[in-house]
Design a protein around this motif. Structure first.
Motif, PDB file in Angstrom:
ATOM      1  N   ALA A  22       0.847  -1.201   0.000  1.00 57.90           N
ATOM      2  CA  ALA A  22       0.000   0.000   0.000  1.00 57.90           C
ATOM      3  C   ALA A  22       0.879   1.247   0.000  1.00 57.90           C
ATOM      4  O   ALA A  22       0.612   2.217  -0.725  1.00 57.90           O
ATOM      5  N   THR A  23       1.949   1.203   0.775  1.00 57.52           N
ATOM      6  CA  THR A  23       2.873   2.341   0.823  1.00 57.52           C
ATOM      7  C   THR A  23       3.475   2.603  -0.558  1.00 57.52           C
ATOM      8  O   THR A  23       3.491   3.737  -1.042  1.00 57.52           O
ATOM      9  N   ALA A  24       3.953   1.532  -1.202  1.00 55.04           N
ATOM     10  CA  ALA A  24       4.589   1.683  -2.520  1.00 55.04           C
ATOM     11  C   ALA A  24       3.598   2.240  -3.535  1.00 55.04           C
ATOM     12  O   ALA A  24       3.943   3.110  -4.353  1.00 55.04           O
ATOM     13  N   THR A  25       2.360   1.769  -3.479  1.00 56.61           N
ATOM     14  CA  THR A  25       1.360   2.225  -4.445  1.00 56.61           C
ATOM     15  C   THR A  25       1.021   3.695  -4.226  1.00 56.61           C
ATOM     16  O   THR A  25       0.916   4.476  -5.180  1.00 56.61           O
ATOM     17  N   LEU A  26       0.886   4.068  -2.969  1.00 51.28           N
ATOM     18  CA  LEU A  26       0.570   5.463  -2.656  1.00 51.28           C
ATOM     19  C   LEU A  26       1.696   6.396  -3.119  1.00 51.28           C
ATOM     20  O   LEU A  26       1.453   7.458  -3.701  1.00 51.28           O
ATOM     21  N   LEU A  27       2.940   5.987  -2.886  1.00 54.91           N
ATOM     22  CA  LEU A  27       4.071   6.819  -3.337  1.00 54.91           C
ATOM     23  C   LEU A  27       4.027   6.969  -4.855  1.00 54.91           C
ATOM     24  O   LEU A  27       4.244   8.058  -5.394  1.00 54.91           O
ATOM     25  N   ALA A  28       3.736   5.870  -5.545  1.00 58.44           N
ATOM     26  CA  ALA A  28       3.696   5.914  -7.013  1.00 58.44           C
ATOM     27  C   ALA A  28       2.629   6.892  -7.499  1.00 58.44           C
ATOM     28  O   ALA A  28       2.817   7.583  -8.501  1.00 58.44           O
ATOM     29  N   CYS A  29       1.502   6.966  -6.777  1.00 57.62           N
ATOM     30  CA  CYS A  29       0.425   7.891  -7.169  1.00 57.62           C
ATOM     31  C   CYS A  29       0.934   9.329  -7.233  1.00 57.62           C
ATOM     32  O   CYS A  29       0.403  10.149  -7.982  1.00 57.62           O
ATOM     33  N   TYR A  30       1.924   9.674  -6.421  1.00 56.49           N
ATOM     34  CA  TYR A  30       2.425  11.044  -6.366  1.00 56.49           C
ATOM     35  C   TYR A  30       3.806  11.188  -6.990  1.00 56.49           C
ATOM     36  O   TYR A  30       4.504  12.170  -6.739  1.00 56.49           O
ATOM     37  N   GLU A 119      22.338  10.689   1.919  1.00 54.99           N
ATOM     38  CA  GLU A 119      21.084  10.161   2.457  1.00 54.99           C
ATOM     39  C   GLU A 119      20.280  11.284   3.105  1.00 54.99           C
ATOM     40  O   GLU A 119      20.694  11.867   4.104  1.00 54.99           O
ATOM     41  N   LEU A 120      19.121  11.560   2.496  1.00 54.26           N
ATOM     42  CA  LEU A 120      18.218  12.590   3.006  1.00 54.26           C
ATOM     43  C   LEU A 120      16.991  11.933   3.601  1.00 54.26           C
ATOM     44  O   LEU A 120      16.760  10.734   3.412  1.00 54.26           O
ATOM     45  N   LEU A 121      16.181  12.711   4.301  1.00 54.44           N
ATOM     46  CA  LEU A 121      14.836  12.263   4.643  1.00 54.44           C
ATOM     47  C   LEU A 121      13.859  13.296   4.099  1.00 54.44           C
ATOM     48  O   LEU A 121      14.179  14.476   3.993  1.00 54.44           O
ATOM     49  N   ALA A 122      12.696  12.810   3.728  1.00 55.25           N
ATOM     50  CA  ALA A 122      11.639  13.711   3.290  1.00 55.25           C
ATOM     51  C   ALA A 122      10.346  13.160   3.862  1.00 55.25           C
ATOM     52  O   ALA A 122      10.213  11.944   4.017  1.00 55.25           O
ATOM     53  N   GLY A 123       9.411  14.019   4.201  1.00 56.20           N
ATOM     54  CA  GLY A 123       8.196  13.470   4.777  1.00 56.20           C
ATOM     55  C   GLY A 123       7.144  14.514   5.078  1.00 56.20           C
ATOM     56  O   GLY A 123       7.260  15.684   4.702  1.00 56.20           O
ATOM     57  N   LEU A 124       6.102  14.018   5.741  1.00 59.29           N
ATOM     58  CA  LEU A 124       4.987  14.852   6.180  1.00 59.29           C
ATOM     59  C   LEU A 124       4.782  14.618   7.670  1.00 59.29           C
ATOM     60  O   LEU A 124       4.844  13.475   8.126  1.00 59.29           O
ATOM     61  N   VAL A 125       4.542  15.698   8.404  1.00 59.96           N
ATOM     62  CA  VAL A 125       4.082  15.573   9.781  1.00 59.96           C
ATOM     63  C   VAL A 125       2.908  16.531   9.947  1.00 59.96           C
ATOM     64  O   VAL A 125       2.797  17.511   9.217  1.00 59.96           O
ATOM     65  N   ASN A 211      12.869   7.691   4.373  1.00 60.76           N
ATOM     66  CA  ASN A 211      14.202   7.817   4.962  1.00 60.76           C
ATOM     67  C   ASN A 211      14.937   6.494   4.885  1.00 60.76           C
ATOM     68  O   ASN A 211      14.565   5.572   5.577  1.00 60.76           O
ATOM     69  N   PRO A 212      15.985   6.378   4.092  1.00 61.98           N
ATOM     70  CA  PRO A 212      16.591   7.468   3.348  1.00 61.98           C
ATOM     71  C   PRO A 212      16.029   7.652   1.947  1.00 61.98           C
ATOM     72  O   PRO A 212      15.520   6.720   1.334  1.00 61.98           O
ATOM     73  N   VAL A 213      16.172   8.912   1.491  1.00 62.98           N
ATOM     74  CA  VAL A 213      16.063   9.255   0.080  1.00 62.98           C
ATOM     75  C   VAL A 213      17.512   9.470  -0.352  1.00 62.98           C
ATOM     76  O   VAL A 213      18.183  10.353   0.185  1.00 62.98           O
ATOM     77  N   ILE A 214      17.998   8.622  -1.241  1.00 59.52           N
ATOM     78  CA  ILE A 214      19.420   8.684  -1.606  1.00 59.52           C
ATOM     79  C   ILE A 214      19.575   9.616  -2.814  1.00 59.52           C
ATOM     80  O   ILE A 214      19.022   9.353  -3.880  1.00 59.52           O
ATOM     81  N   ALA A 215      20.297  10.727  -2.601  1.00 62.22           N
ATOM     82  CA  ALA A 215      20.435  11.758  -3.643  1.00 62.22           C
ATOM     83  C   ALA A 215      21.791  11.626  -4.314  1.00 62.22           C
ATOM     84  O   ALA A 215      22.827  11.569  -3.647  1.00 62.22           O
ATOM     85  N   ARG A 216      21.752  11.584  -5.635  1.00 67.08           N
ATOM     86  CA  ARG A 216      22.964  11.447  -6.452  1.00 67.08           C
ATOM     87  C   ARG A 216      22.865  12.404  -7.647  1.00 67.08           C
ATOM     88  O   ARG A 216      21.773  12.860  -7.977  1.00 67.08           O
ATOM     89  N   VAL A 223      14.630   4.420  -0.560  1.00 64.27           N
ATOM     90  CA  VAL A 223      14.703   2.969  -0.329  1.00 64.27           C
ATOM     91  C   VAL A 223      13.909   2.522   0.902  1.00 64.27           C
ATOM     92  O   VAL A 223      13.827   1.325   1.170  1.00 64.27           O
ATOM     93  N   ASP A 224      13.331   3.472   1.632  1.00 66.50           N
ATOM     94  CA  ASP A 224      12.548   3.079   2.819  1.00 66.50           C
ATOM     95  C   ASP A 224      11.479   4.134   3.060  1.00 66.50           C
ATOM     96  O   ASP A 224      11.801   5.324   3.136  1.00 66.50           O
ATOM     97  N   ALA A 225      10.235   3.701   3.174  1.00 68.76           N
ATOM     98  CA  ALA A 225       9.154   4.656   3.402  1.00 68.76           C
ATOM     99  C   ALA A 225       8.121   4.053   4.345  1.00 68.76           C
ATOM    100  O   ALA A 225       7.861   2.851   4.303  1.00 68.76           O
ATOM    101  N   ARG A 226       7.562   4.906   5.194  1.00 66.75           N
ATOM    102  CA  ARG A 226       6.473   4.483   6.090  1.00 66.75           C
ATOM    103  C   ARG A 226       5.401   5.567   6.050  1.00 66.75           C
ATOM    104  O   ARG A 226       5.712   6.764   6.064  1.00 66.75           O
ATOM    105  N   ILE A 227       4.155   5.126   6.016  1.00 67.38           N
ATOM    106  CA  ILE A 227       3.040   6.083   6.000  1.00 67.38           C
ATOM    107  C   ILE A 227       2.005   5.657   7.032  1.00 67.38           C
ATOM    108  O   ILE A 227       1.594   4.490   7.056  1.00 67.38           O
ATOM    109  N   ARG A 228       1.612   6.591   7.888  1.00 72.15           N
ATOM    110  CA  ARG A 228       0.603   6.287   8.910  1.00 72.15           C
ATOM    111  C   ARG A 228      -0.654   7.095   8.628  1.00 72.15           C
ATOM    112  O   ARG A 228      -0.572   8.297   8.342  1.00 72.15           O
ATOM    113  N   VAL A 229      -1.797   6.424   8.688  1.00 66.42           N
ATOM    114  CA  VAL A 229      -3.076   7.113   8.468  1.00 66.42           C
ATOM    115  C   VAL A 229      -3.899   7.052   9.749  1.00 66.42           C
ATOM    116  O   VAL A 229      -3.718   6.180  10.592  1.00 66.42           O
ATOM    117  N   GLU A 230      -4.813   8.001   9.895  1.00 66.49           N
ATOM    118  CA  GLU A 230      -5.728   7.939  11.054  1.00 66.49           C
ATOM    119  C   GLU A 230      -7.014   8.683  10.744  1.00 66.49           C
ATOM    120  O   GLU A 230      -7.122   9.376   9.741  1.00 66.49           O
TER     121      GLU A 230
END
Ligand code: ADP
Ligand code: MG
Length: 230
Positions: A22-30, A119-125, A211-216, A223-230
């Motif tokens: 679900a996480t991978a699909t949601l990321l692909a949507c954006y 290695e960067l991080l990007a996200g929403l809070v 986290n991380p988003v590997i920038a080159r 290479v790693d993403a987590r999404i929490r919904v509520e």
């Protein structure tokens, strides 16, 4: 994207972390660039997935990550193994995960080994008062040590994108030096803009953490993403 979030909330009314697919699909949507991520629930499927990735043009090494619901810090728990070269490495790693984590392990994700970069991080809070904030920072192992972050309220404007990058103390790592080209800054901007659109569309997203988003210089890959919904 809405269907994914609604489906999760229908099954888990209290919310929680989305599973890897679900996480991978949601990321692909954006348009958020997650590395190829294959889900496997037994050692043989993991080996088949790793073989397919090995023929996919990268250096041939793969990564296995044990997955269970609500996991927090995979590498601290011993649930991330990088640099696997052979079928045997993959099979043995799967079995070691099963021995270590038992029935709570739902399966593994198999990924190609990404080339190194910044290695960067990007996200929403969610800010209690102002709503969703888009965050960019230094990621990977430096996340907690250096605490270098820039945050802006969503929706972001075109001006916010370069300003967020420039707002990092680590900005100099991204802009290059004589002999080392800058990283792909427009690709970083697209990630921030994608997160902003995601926040705008989906107020149910309580937290997203790439986290991380590997920038080159030749691109940017999460290479790693987590999404929490509520
Ligand atoms: P967690 O953050 O839950 O500990 P990650 O999936 O971020 O787990 O993995 C930990 C570290 O392993 C990352 O910060 C990164 O340095 C490295 N890593 C993870 N996946 C890959 C990959 N596909 N390619 C290269 N390095 C990776
Ligand atoms: Mg991580």
């Amino acid at each position: 994207a809405r269907r994914i979030v609604d489906a999760h909330l229908a099954e888990h009314p209290a919310g929680g972390w989305l599973d890897p697919l679900a996480t991978a699909t949601l990321l692909a949507c954006y348009g958020l660039p997650l590395t190829t991520t294959v889900w496997a629930r037994d050692p043989h499927s993991a080996v088949v997935a790793a073989r397919a990735l090995r023929h996919d043009g990268h250096d041939g090494r793969t990564v296995l990550k044990a997955y269970w619901p609500d996991q927090v810090h995979k590498s601290a728990a011993g649930a991330v193994r990088t640099g696997l070269r052979t079928d045997r490495d993959v099979r043995d790693t799967y079995r070691e995960f099963t021995a270590a984590f038992g029935d709570r392990m739902a399966g593994v994700v198999v990924q190609p080994m990404a080339a190194p970069g910044v290695e960067l991080l990007a996200g929403l809070v969610q800010d209690q008062v102002f709503g969703p904030l888009v965050v960019l920072g230094l990621g990977g192992t430096a996340t907690d040590v250096l605490d270098d972050r820039a945050a802006r309220l969503a929706p972001l404007t075109d001006l916010d994108l370069p300003e967020m990058v420039a707002g990092l103390r680590a900005a100099a790592l991204l802009s290059g030096r004589p002999g080392s080209p800058p990283v792909d800054l427009p690709a970083i901007h697209r990630i921030l803009a994608g997160l902003s659109r995601m926040a705008d569309d989906l107020p149910q997203i309580a937290e997203a953490d790439l986290n991380p988003v590997i920038a080159r210089p030749d691109g940017v890959l999460c290479v790693d993403a987590r999404i929490r919904v509520e």
